[in-house]
Design a protein around this motif. Structure first.
Motif, short mmCIF file in Angstrom:
data_model
loop_
_atom_site.label_atom_id
_atom_site.label_comp_id
_atom_site.label_asym_id
_atom_site.label_seq_id
_atom_site.Cartn_x
_atom_site.Cartn_y
_atom_site.Cartn_z
N GLU A 201 0.87 -1.16 -0.12
CA GLU A 201 -0.09 -0.16 -0.10
C GLU A 201 0.85 1.33 0.02
O GLU A 201 1.73 1.49 0.97
CB GLU A 201 -1.09 -0.25 1.19
N LEU A 202 0.51 2.35 -0.98
CA LEU A 202 1.17 3.53 -0.80
C LEU A 202 0.44 4.33 -0.18
O LEU A 202 -1.08 4.33 -0.05
CB LEU A 202 1.06 4.29 -2.36
N LEU A 203 0.79 5.18 0.85
CA LEU A 203 0.06 6.12 1.54
C LEU A 203 0.61 7.42 1.91
O LEU A 203 1.98 7.51 1.70
CB LEU A 203 -0.33 5.58 3.17
N GLU A 223 -2.36 -0.08 13.19
CA GLU A 223 -3.00 -0.57 11.91
C GLU A 223 -2.07 -0.44 10.90
O GLU A 223 -1.68 -1.31 9.95
CB GLU A 223 -4.28 -0.19 11.74
N ALA A 224 -1.37 0.87 10.70
CA ALA A 224 -0.55 0.83 9.52
C ALA A 224 0.78 0.01 9.49
O ALA A 224 1.25 -0.38 8.77
CB ALA A 224 0.01 2.45 9.29
N THR A 229 3.88 -1.20 3.54
CA THR A 229 3.64 0.33 3.04
C THR A 229 4.73 0.89 2.37
O THR A 229 5.82 0.55 2.95
CB THR A 229 2.97 0.89 4.16
N ILE A 230 4.54 1.90 1.63
CA ILE A 230 5.49 2.84 1.10
C ILE A 230 4.89 4.15 1.41
O ILE A 230 3.70 4.56 0.84
CB ILE A 230 5.77 2.56 -0.40
N ALA A 231 5.49 5.15 2.15
CA ALA A 231 5.23 6.37 2.52
C ALA A 231 5.39 7.39 1.33
O ALA A 231 6.49 7.50 1.09
CB ALA A 231 5.58 6.82 3.84
N GLN A 238 3.73 9.19 -6.51
CA GLN A 238 2.80 8.15 -6.04
C GLN A 238 2.45 7.36 -7.52
O GLN A 238 2.21 6.09 -7.55
CB GLN A 238 1.38 8.55 -5.32
N PHE A 239 2.09 8.25 -8.54
CA PHE A 239 1.71 7.55 -9.81
C PHE A 239 2.97 6.74 -10.60
O PHE A 239 2.75 5.74 -11.09
CB PHE A 239 1.52 8.97 -10.86
N GLU A 240 4.28 7.15 -10.38
CA GLU A 240 5.42 6.39 -10.95
C GLU A 240 5.43 5.11 -9.86
O GLU A 240 5.87 4.18 -10.41
CB GLU A 240 6.61 7.10 -10.60
N LEU A 241 5.05 5.30 -8.54
CA LEU A 241 5.21 3.97 -7.79
C LEU A 241 3.83 3.05 -8.10
O LEU A 241 4.39 1.79 -8.19
CB LEU A 241 5.13 4.48 -6.23
N LEU A 242 2.88 3.56 -8.39
CA LEU A 242 1.84 2.68 -8.59
C LEU A 242 2.16 1.68 -9.93
O LEU A 242 1.93 0.87 -10.12
CB LEU A 242 0.67 3.67 -8.91
#
Length: 316
Positions: A201-203, A223-224, A229-231, A238-242
């Motif tokens: 999950e990216l957050l 919970e996190a 996760t990747i912050a 975020q678009f490049e990571l997705l």
């Protein structure tokens, strides 16, 4: 009657946490600034700052005093802007917003609708809710869009009331899962939390809930901690990571279709407890909206309507 210039000096000292850095920013000598702060303390009868070898920190009474001072300075700026001549003056607009593509699209539409012959000074800041609250409170921004999960809304409203801030509802939505079009789950009609468990999950790493009790904040942090996760802290990466990290996904507000197409992304509904969010436009009590402010609000409403996330009714 307080010296308004001294109030501005104190606000800058509080912002920097250092008299020497504040003096540099204000283009004045440190002794002169120190003297002005002492005079303000004598006028107010308060010790505003604790002096240490590492800098200065606000006392509790100093923090309360400067909260009021920021509000007064912001009102004076608004009064001056309201009555000063505008012919040939640059148009200024400052907005603080969550990292939401539909808000960015509204800002682009707003900027594109302005008079192309007029000098403009536009500022668009993407940040978390606590920073947006502070920016509007101290006058850094006149307007901000702020996001709250519905179950935590009472804490947001409490923080707004404490700062004498007002709100307008902008959007109401169930968060959706954003992923690359090649993601193994991209073709599913509807997802569940269990479907997402094996994936990263990216957050946004600086997300916060204003005035959230410590126990609930710890629960969210735990919970996190139990997920892969990747912050991230801005939307471009975020678009490049997705698209670059296999199986990556993130929770988002509904996305404009052209953004999805541009980055080769897919968004899907997902069953998740408490999955209701609301965005609000916030501003200081007594703030008078300019024509440009209203134009931005119109573009923001247009984008929310296009995505079907405009609120059914005001919750003011």
């Amino acid at each position: 009657m307080y010296n308004l210039q001294h109030l501005k000096y104190a606000v800058e000292v509080a912002r920097t946490g250092s008299i020497s850095r504040a003096a540099e920013n204000l283009y004045m000598g440190q002794p002169r600034l120190s003297r002005a702060i002492r005079e303000l303390e004598e006028e107010s009868g308060l010790i505003l700052f604790n002096r240490t070898s590492k800098g200065v920190t606000l006392t509790q009474k100093g923090a309360d005093f400067l909260d009021r001072a920021r509000s007064i300075l912001a009102q004076i700026e608004e009064l001056e802007a309201m009555y000063k001549p505008t012919d040939g003056a640059a148009l200024r607009f400052d907005l603080c917003a969550p990292r939401a593509s539909y808000v960015a699209a509204a800002f682009v539409a707003f900027a594109g609708a302005l008079d192309p012959t007029r000098e403009i000074r536009l500022n668009y800041r993407e940040t978390h809710a606590a920073r947006a609250l502070q920016n509007v409170t101290d006058g850094t921004n006149n307007l901000a869009v702020i996001r709250s999960q519905a179950i935590h809304e009472r804490y947001l409203f409490s923080a707004l009331d404490e700062r004498e801030l007002r709100r307008r509802p902008v959007a109401e939505f169930a968060a959706r899962v954003l992923m690359a079009g090649t993601h193994p789950l991209a073709q599913r009609d509807r997802l569940t939390a269990e479907d997402l468990a094996p994936y990263t999950e990216l957050l946004h790493g600086d997300t916060s809930v204003p005035s959230l009790p410590v126990t609930e904040a710890r629960q969210l942090a735990q919970e996190a901690a139990n997920r892969r996760t990747i912050a991230v802290y801005e939307r471009a990466s975020q678009f490049e990571l997705l698209t670059g990290v296999p199986g990556a996904y993130m929770w988002v507000s509904p996305m404009p279709s052209d953004v999805l197409a541009r980055f080769g992304l897919s968004e899907r509904p997902c069953e998740k407890p408490n999955n209701l969010y609301r965005d609000y436009l916030i501003y200081r009590r007594g703030y008078r909206f300019t024509e440009e402010d209203e134009l931005f609000c119109e573009k923001l409403s247009d984008e929310a309507n296009l995505l079907g996330i405009a609120p059914a009714q005001s919750r003011e």
